[in-house]
Design a protein around this motif. Structure first.
Motif, PDB file in Angstrom:
ATOM      1  N   ASN A  20       0.822  -1.267   0.011  1.00 35.54           N
ATOM      2  CA  ASN A  20       0.004   0.040   0.183  1.00 35.54           C
ATOM      3  C   ASN A  20       0.964   1.234   0.159  1.00 35.54           C
ATOM      4  O   ASN A  20       1.614   1.403   0.873  1.00 35.54           O
ATOM      5  N   THR A  21       0.618   2.002  -0.960  1.00 32.07           N
ATOM      6  CA  THR A  21       1.473   3.438  -0.986  1.00 32.07           C
ATOM      7  C   THR A  21       0.474   4.546  -0.791  1.00 32.07           C
ATOM      8  O   THR A  21      -0.622   4.382  -0.671  1.00 32.07           O
ATOM      9  N   GLU A  22       0.889   5.891  -0.761  1.00 34.40           N
ATOM     10  CA  GLU A  22       0.056   6.915  -0.460  1.00 34.40           C
ATOM     11  C   GLU A  22      -1.005   7.273  -1.571  1.00 34.40           C
ATOM     12  O   GLU A  22      -2.086   7.391  -1.442  1.00 34.40           O
ATOM     13  N   ASN A  23      -0.751   6.380  -2.869  1.00 33.29           N
ATOM     14  CA  ASN A  23      -1.658   6.897  -4.164  1.00 33.29           C
ATOM     15  C   ASN A  23      -2.102   5.665  -4.555  1.00 33.29           C
ATOM     16  O   ASN A  23      -3.263   5.537  -5.654  1.00 33.29           O
ATOM     17  N   ALA A  24      -1.619   4.410  -4.305  1.00 32.49           N
ATOM     18  CA  ALA A  24      -2.024   3.173  -5.087  1.00 32.49           C
ATOM     19  C   ALA A  24      -1.806   2.053  -4.134  1.00 32.49           C
ATOM     20  O   ALA A  24      -0.811   1.824  -3.503  1.00 32.49           O
ATOM     21  N   ALA A  25      -2.387   0.989  -4.728  1.00 30.86           N
ATOM     22  CA  ALA A  25      -2.010  -0.353  -4.042  1.00 30.86           C
ATOM     23  C   ALA A  25      -1.267  -1.103  -5.040  1.00 30.86           C
ATOM     24  O   ALA A  25      -1.760  -1.057  -6.335  1.00 30.86           O
ATOM     25  N   LEU A  26       0.010  -1.533  -4.848  1.00 27.20           N
ATOM     26  CA  LEU A  26       0.976  -2.255  -5.783  1.00 27.20           C
ATOM     27  C   LEU A  26       0.655  -3.661  -5.661  1.00 27.20           C
ATOM     28  O   LEU A  26       1.225  -4.239  -4.581  1.00 27.20           O
ATOM     29  N   ILE A  27       0.717  -4.304  -6.826  1.00 27.82           N
ATOM     30  CA  ILE A  27       0.876  -5.744  -6.696  1.00 27.82           C
ATOM     31  C   ILE A  27       2.069  -6.117  -7.623  1.00 27.82           C
ATOM     32  O   ILE A  27       1.948  -5.780  -9.000  1.00 27.82           O
ATOM     33  N   THR A  28       3.023  -6.890  -7.301  1.00 29.17           N
ATOM     34  CA  THR A  28       4.313  -7.008  -8.245  1.00 29.17           C
ATOM     35  C   THR A  28       4.234  -8.674  -8.082  1.00 29.17           C
ATOM     36  O   THR A  28       4.403  -9.217  -7.336  1.00 29.17           O
ATOM     37  N   VAL A  29       4.386  -9.162  -9.561  1.00 29.09           N
ATOM     38  CA  VAL A  29       4.601 -10.433  -9.485  1.00 29.09           C
ATOM     39  C   VAL A  29       6.059 -10.702 -10.316  1.00 29.09           C
ATOM     40  O   VAL A  29       6.165 -10.145 -11.474  1.00 29.09           O
ATOM     41  N   LYS A  30       7.161 -11.558  -9.785  1.00 29.21           N
ATOM     42  CA  LYS A  30       8.394 -11.548 -10.316  1.00 29.21           C
ATOM     43  C   LYS A  30       8.611 -13.211 -10.522  1.00 29.21           C
ATOM     44  O   LYS A  30       8.336 -13.932  -9.626  1.00 29.21           O
ATOM     45  N   ASP A  31       9.517 -13.403 -11.562  1.00 30.10           N
ATOM     46  CA  ASP A  31       9.789 -14.820 -11.778  1.00 30.10           C
ATOM     47  C   ASP A  31      11.482 -14.868 -12.305  1.00 30.10           C
ATOM     48  O   ASP A  31      11.782 -13.676 -12.633  1.00 30.10           O
ATOM     49  N   ASN A  32      12.079 -15.814 -11.790  1.00 35.26           N
ATOM     50  CA  ASN A  32      13.342 -15.847 -12.314  1.00 35.26           C
ATOM     51  C   ASN A  32      13.663 -16.889 -13.589  1.00 35.26           C
ATOM     52  O   ASN A  32      14.735 -17.391 -13.908  1.00 35.26           O
ATOM     53  N   GLY A  33      12.804 -16.705 -14.531  1.00 33.32           N
ATOM     54  CA  GLY A  33      12.690 -17.671 -15.577  1.00 33.32           C
ATOM     55  C   GLY A  33      13.418 -16.905 -16.905  1.00 33.32           C
ATOM     56  O   GLY A  33      14.392 -16.107 -16.371  1.00 33.32           O
ATOM     57  N   ILE A  34      12.997 -17.451 -18.070  1.00 34.85           N
ATOM     58  CA  ILE A  34      13.987 -16.945 -19.141  1.00 34.85           C
ATOM     59  C   ILE A  34      13.683 -15.819 -19.717  1.00 34.85           C
ATOM     60  O   ILE A  34      14.317 -15.183 -20.582  1.00 34.85           O
ATOM     61  N   GLY A  35      12.495 -15.177 -19.082  1.00 37.52           N
ATOM     62  CA  GLY A  35      12.309 -13.797 -19.890  1.00 37.52           C
ATOM     63  C   GLY A  35      11.687 -13.837 -21.200  1.00 37.52           C
ATOM     64  O   GLY A  35      11.603 -14.917 -21.944  1.00 37.52           O
ATOM     65  N   PHE A  36      11.576 -12.648 -21.787  1.00 40.97           N
ATOM     66  CA  PHE A  36      11.372 -12.661 -23.421  1.00 40.97           C
ATOM     67  C   PHE A  36      11.353 -11.185 -23.831  1.00 40.97           C
ATOM     68  O   PHE A  36      12.017 -10.291 -23.023  1.00 40.97           O
ATOM     69  N   GLU A  37      11.364 -11.319 -25.121  1.00 41.34           N
ATOM     70  CA  GLU A  37      11.545  -9.866 -25.785  1.00 41.34           C
ATOM     71  C   GLU A  37      10.246  -8.976 -25.537  1.00 41.34           C
ATOM     72  O   GLU A  37       9.101  -9.470 -26.025  1.00 41.34           O
ATOM     73  N   LEU A  38      10.191  -7.793 -25.067  1.00 38.99           N
ATOM     74  CA  LEU A  38       9.030  -7.034 -24.657  1.00 38.99           C
ATOM     75  C   LEU A  38       8.378  -6.686 -25.772  1.00 38.99           C
ATOM     76  O   LEU A  38       6.914  -6.604 -25.975  1.00 38.99           O
ATOM     77  N   ASP A  39       8.763  -6.685 -26.934  1.00 36.57           N
ATOM     78  CA  ASP A  39       8.156  -5.897 -28.316  1.00 36.57           C
ATOM     79  C   ASP A  39       7.044  -7.015 -28.735  1.00 36.57           C
ATOM     80  O   ASP A  39       6.062  -6.881 -29.138  1.00 36.57           O
ATOM     81  N   LYS A  40       7.429  -8.240 -28.435  1.00 34.22           N
ATOM     82  CA  LYS A  40       6.580  -9.373 -28.768  1.00 34.22           C
ATOM     83  C   LYS A  40       5.260  -9.464 -27.853  1.00 34.22           C
ATOM     84  O   LYS A  40       4.409  -9.815 -28.510  1.00 34.22           O
TER      85      LYS A  40
END
Length: 225
Positions: free
Chosen positions: A156-176
């Motif tokens: 919980n921040t002053e302006n918003a609720a933040l939900i962060t999901v992280k993984d340690n996987g292979i990732g990908f190219e964001l443009d795709k």
């Protein structure tokens, strides 16, 4: 006042559309879960019952009982994930914790849940849509990321609720992802977030894992004059 009513009506319409889209994807996931897990357990239970004889009676009966217990537990867990009212009763934090527990039971992936209870910052409609979005993110991680660790943090921040999901996987190219070639697509996620007064940020690169941040502002702010 008329402008506020129109804005509220538009919000309800776009939120309903978003919920229906997410519900369709959720039903596809449920169908796969029933086929892969519950259906398999019941089939094995039937096979065990059909092959019982005097010599193996006790062993086969014990195996069948375990298989039926697993099917009942899986079905109960699936019911909790599907029922929107159950999600709001549990609260977002508990619902996410339940989902991560199911992942650890099903696959060899470690999970962790960190942070605040967001119930005071989000209303019931936001909680349901955010939870469905998180389910979809987790599903995509399991399908594509080849990760060994999934981390979900709530803040919980002053302006918003933040939900962060992280993984340690292979990732990908964001443009795709932006072109709609990967997962549900960045545009769909952003639209769903906008429908509940929020936004989505995705950070990823090949072999660098992925981080998705969902920022949701209280709906009350949307309708103030």
């Amino acid at each position: 006042m008329k402008d506020i009513d129109n804005l509220h009506s538009k919000f309800e319409s776009t939120l309903l559309k978003s919920q229906l889209e997410i519900q369709e994807q959720t039903f596809r996931n449920i169908s796969q879960e029933i086929h892969d897990n519950i259906g398999q357990a019941l089939s094995l239970a039937k096979l065990n019952l059909n092959t019982i004889n005097v010599q193996n009676f006790e062993d086969k009966l014990a195996i069948t009982e375990n298989l039926l217990s697993k099917a009942i537990t899986d079905l109960r867990d699936l019911s909790k994930s599907l029922n929107g009212e159950k999600i709001t009763d549990l609260g977002l934090q508990a619902a996410i914790a339940h989902e991560l527990t199911l992942i650890e039971k099903a696959v060899t992936v470690k999970t962790e849940l960190i942070g605040d209870d967001l119930e005071l910052a989000l209303d019931d409609r936001q909680v349901i849509v955010v939870f469905r979005m998180i389910q979809e993110v987790l599903n995509n991680i399991l399908k594509h990321a080849k990760a060994s660790l999934i981390s979900v943090s709530l803040e919980n921040t002053e302006n918003a609720a933040l939900i962060t999901v992280k993984d340690n996987g292979i990732g990908f190219e964001l443009d795709k992802l932006e072109e709609g070639k990967t997962g549900i697509g960045l545009k769909n996620m952003q639209q769903r977030a906008r429908d509940i007064n929020g936004s989505v940020t995705i950070c990823t690169a090949p072999q660098q894992g992925t981080k998705i941040v969902i920022a949701i502002q209280p709906l009350l702010n949307t309708f103030t004059v």
